[in-house]
Design a protein around this motif. Structure first.
Motif, short mmCIF file in Angstrom:
data_model
loop_
_atom_site.label_atom_id
_atom_site.label_comp_id
_atom_site.label_asym_id
_atom_site.label_seq_id
_atom_site.Cartn_x
_atom_site.Cartn_y
_atom_site.Cartn_z
N VAL A 29 0.87 -1.18 0.00
CA VAL A 29 0.00 0.00 0.00
C VAL A 29 0.90 1.23 0.00
O VAL A 29 1.68 1.43 0.93
CB VAL A 29 -0.92 0.04 1.24
CG1 VAL A 29 -1.83 1.25 1.18
CG2 VAL A 29 -1.73 -1.23 1.34
N CYS A 30 0.80 2.01 -1.04
CA CYS A 30 1.62 3.21 -1.13
C CYS A 30 0.96 4.34 -0.34
O CYS A 30 -0.23 4.29 -0.04
CB CYS A 30 1.79 3.61 -2.60
SG CYS A 30 2.83 5.05 -2.84
N HIS A 31 1.72 5.38 -0.02
CA HIS A 31 1.14 6.54 0.67
C HIS A 31 0.07 7.22 -0.18
O HIS A 31 -0.79 7.92 0.33
CB HIS A 31 2.22 7.53 1.08
CG HIS A 31 3.03 8.03 -0.08
ND1 HIS A 31 2.58 9.02 -0.91
CD2 HIS A 31 4.23 7.64 -0.55
CE1 HIS A 31 3.50 9.23 -1.85
NE2 HIS A 31 4.51 8.39 -1.65
N CYS A 32 0.12 7.01 -1.52
CA CYS A 32 -0.88 7.62 -2.39
C CYS A 32 -2.15 6.78 -2.43
O CYS A 32 -3.08 7.10 -3.15
CB CYS A 32 -0.32 7.78 -3.81
SG CYS A 32 -0.21 6.22 -4.71
N SER A 33 -2.16 5.69 -1.68
CA SER A 33 -3.28 4.76 -1.51
C SER A 33 -3.37 3.73 -2.63
O SER A 33 -4.24 2.87 -2.60
CB SER A 33 -4.62 5.48 -1.31
OG SER A 33 -5.25 5.72 -2.56
N ALA A 34 -2.50 3.80 -3.59
CA ALA A 34 -2.47 2.72 -4.57
C ALA A 34 -2.05 1.43 -3.86
O ALA A 34 -1.23 1.47 -2.94
CB ALA A 34 -1.46 3.04 -5.68
N ALA A 35 -2.68 0.32 -4.28
CA ALA A 35 -2.36 -0.94 -3.63
C ALA A 35 -2.23 -2.03 -4.66
O ALA A 35 -2.87 -2.00 -5.70
CB ALA A 35 -3.45 -1.31 -2.62
N ALA A 48 8.66 2.98 -7.28
CA ALA A 48 8.48 3.60 -8.59
C ALA A 48 7.39 4.67 -8.55
O ALA A 48 7.14 5.35 -9.54
CB ALA A 48 8.14 2.55 -9.64
N HIS A 49 6.71 4.83 -7.39
CA HIS A 49 5.64 5.83 -7.28
C HIS A 49 6.08 7.13 -7.94
O HIS A 49 7.19 7.56 -7.70
CB HIS A 49 5.32 6.06 -5.81
CG HIS A 49 4.45 7.27 -5.59
ND1 HIS A 49 3.08 7.18 -5.54
CD2 HIS A 49 4.75 8.59 -5.47
CE1 HIS A 49 2.58 8.41 -5.38
NE2 HIS A 49 3.57 9.27 -5.33
N PRO A 50 5.25 7.79 -8.76
CA PRO A 50 3.84 7.45 -9.02
C PRO A 50 3.65 6.54 -10.23
O PRO A 50 2.50 6.23 -10.54
CB PRO A 50 3.23 8.83 -9.31
CG PRO A 50 4.35 9.58 -9.95
CD PRO A 50 5.63 9.06 -9.36
N GLY A 66 2.72 3.86 -12.53
CA GLY A 66 1.94 2.63 -12.40
C GLY A 66 1.04 2.57 -11.17
O GLY A 66 0.46 1.55 -10.87
N HIS A 67 0.95 3.68 -10.43
CA HIS A 67 0.09 3.69 -9.24
C HIS A 67 -1.26 4.29 -9.56
O HIS A 67 -1.35 5.46 -9.88
CB HIS A 67 0.75 4.50 -8.11
CG HIS A 67 1.93 3.81 -7.51
ND1 HIS A 67 2.35 4.05 -6.24
CD2 HIS A 67 2.78 2.88 -8.01
CE1 HIS A 67 3.43 3.31 -5.97
NE2 HIS A 67 3.70 2.59 -7.04
N ARG A 68 -2.28 3.49 -9.48
CA ARG A 68 -3.65 4.02 -9.63
C ARG A 68 -4.35 3.90 -8.29
O ARG A 68 -4.01 3.01 -7.50
CB ARG A 68 -4.39 3.25 -10.73
CG ARG A 68 -4.53 4.09 -12.00
CD ARG A 68 -4.86 3.23 -13.20
NE ARG A 68 -3.66 2.64 -13.78
CZ ARG A 68 -3.48 1.33 -13.95
NH1 ARG A 68 -4.41 0.47 -13.57
NH2 ARG A 68 -2.39 0.88 -14.49
#
Ligand code: FES
Ligand SMILES: [Fe+2]
Ligand SMILES: [Zn+2]
Lengths: 56, 350
Positions: free
Chosen positions: A13-19, A34-36, A38-40
């Motif tokens: 779980v990224c801090h941007c809430s992508a999981a 790699a954020h952002p 590929g993070h949706r």
């Protein structure tokens, strides 16, 4: 940045809430860092993750 | 390039190791000379005479009234590293000065700053307050490790190895079989690994120290502040016994296991360990038991890592590993360490 290994699968779980779930912690790390790219935003996941206690 | 992060605080010694006598220890490849001055302050300077590089920690170098007199030709230095006298002439060369290290004595440790002294900020040193707190009793020690510090970091961040390497001491089957939660605070640069066993066997380390005989609830909450300070917050209680909603936790036993992981050289490490408990505070037998047990456990790790270092060193860059779920915390720590080591590249020939 935060992730929860539960069963045999690892959920990142990224801090941007992508999981996303992974089987390999190295791939998990590559994705998290790699954020952002590929993070949706997280879509509710059907896979249940065993309740993981918070860190005190 | 070195894998050792510079511009960092490292534990060089316990405060009790340093008195009004010369004491030397190598930290991150730098040989450092310590002593406690008449005012009680710990001072740290380079352990090499500027004249012909004689190690000032070697006899017949002497400490006289807080001044170090080199045992080779008598260059004499003050606690601030400045040379105050040289033999045979009255003029002391202006550049005759030992480099000094910023030092902070805190939580029973002597911390030194390795890197550019201008960047040293003692307020950034991570804390381990239990080690000197009146409501805890602590036993501690240090074991030399003939392995690179990264191997000890890997080891401590994955406690599932307790089941195998430390069976009969701190390991039980539940440790390896309970999933972990890993969390990284990127801003603070801290890795958390948490393993909470609701119903586990009680290993001798805890049954003999706490007196608990049945099965236990066992929490292992790791907090690693790279590069040096590792804390394992361990909570032991009868099965089903949880802290009150407001956080009070009078029925549980708390053990704070603290490690300071200090590189000595690229391939050797000072393995400082401490075990602080909030029960049986005055019980000497419990102290002796925990000290002996933890030392045994540390030496089991040392033996395994010494062997591993020889293998890894012989394979060097091309070596292959396979990581699984238990390694998530170790991998997180490695990434942070690599970033710290690369932040300011300092060429060291190893
Ligand atoms: S080496 Fe120290 S005085 Fe000559
Ligand atoms: Fe161990
Ligand atoms: Zn993201």
């Amino acid at each position: 940045m935060h992730w929860v290994p539960g069963s045999d699968r690892l959920r990142a779980v990224c801090h941007c809430s992508a999981a996303r779930d992974f089987e390999d912690p190295v791939a998990l790390w590559d994705w998290l860092l790699a954020h952002p790219s590929g993070h949706r935003p997280a879509v509710p996941e059907p896979t249940p993750v065993p309740a993981a206690a918070g860190v005190s | 390039m070195t894998s050792i992060p510079r511009d960092q605080w490292y534990v060089a010694a316990y405060g009790r190791e340093i008195g009004p006598a010369l004491f030397s220890r190598t930290v991150c490849g730098e040989s450092i000379l310590f002593w406690r001055t008449a005012s009680g302050r710990v001072t740290a300077v380079a352990d090499r005479c500027v004249h012909r590089r004689f190690p000032l920690s070697e006899l017949p170098t002497r400490l006289v009234d807080d001044q170090v007199v080199c045992g080779y030709h008598g260059f004499t230095y003050g606690a601030d590293g400045r040379c105050v006298a040289v033999p045979g002439q009255t003029r002391v060369p202006r550049t005759a000065r030992l480099s000094t290290y910023p030092v902070v004595e805190q939580d029973s440790f002597v911390w030194v700053w390795i890197g550019d002294p201008v960047l040293a900020d003692g307020t950034t040193i991570p804390r381990a307050p239990w080690l000197t707190a009146p409501d805890y009793t602590t036993v501690s020690g240090m074991e030399p490790l003939a392995a690179r510090f990264g191997l000890l970091v890997d080891n401590l961040l994955d406690l599932s190895h307790e089941t195998y390497l430390h069976g009969g001491y701190i390991g039980t089957p539940e440790v390896a079989s309970t999933p972990i939660t890993t969390e990284v605070d990127e801003a603070a640069g801290i890795v958390y690994v948490s393993r909470r066993m609701a119903d586990a066997a009680c290993p001798p380390f805890y049954s003999r120290s706490t007196g608990l005989t049945g099965r236990i609830t066992r929490w292992q909450d790791i907090e690693y502040a790279p590069p040096c300070l590792y804390k394992l917050h361990s909570r032991i209680a009868p099965v089903g016994c949880l802290p009150d909603p407001d956080g009070t936790d009078l029925d549980a036993f708390h053990v704070e296991v603290v490690y300071a992981i200090t590189p000595e050289t690229e391939h050797t490490t000072h393995d400082f360990w401490a075990v602080a408990r909030d029960f049986a505070l005055d019980d000497e037998e419990v102290s002796a038991f925990l000290a002996e047990s933890n030392r045994t456990v540390v030496l089991q790790d040392v033996a395994a890592l010494d062997v591993l270092e020889r293998v890894v060193a012989s394979e060097e860059d091309g070596y292959q590993e396979l990581s699984i779920n238990i390694d998530t915390g170790g991998l997180a720590a490695r990434r942070i360490l690599a970033r710290l080591a690369g932040g300011r590249v300092h060429q060291v020939t190893s």
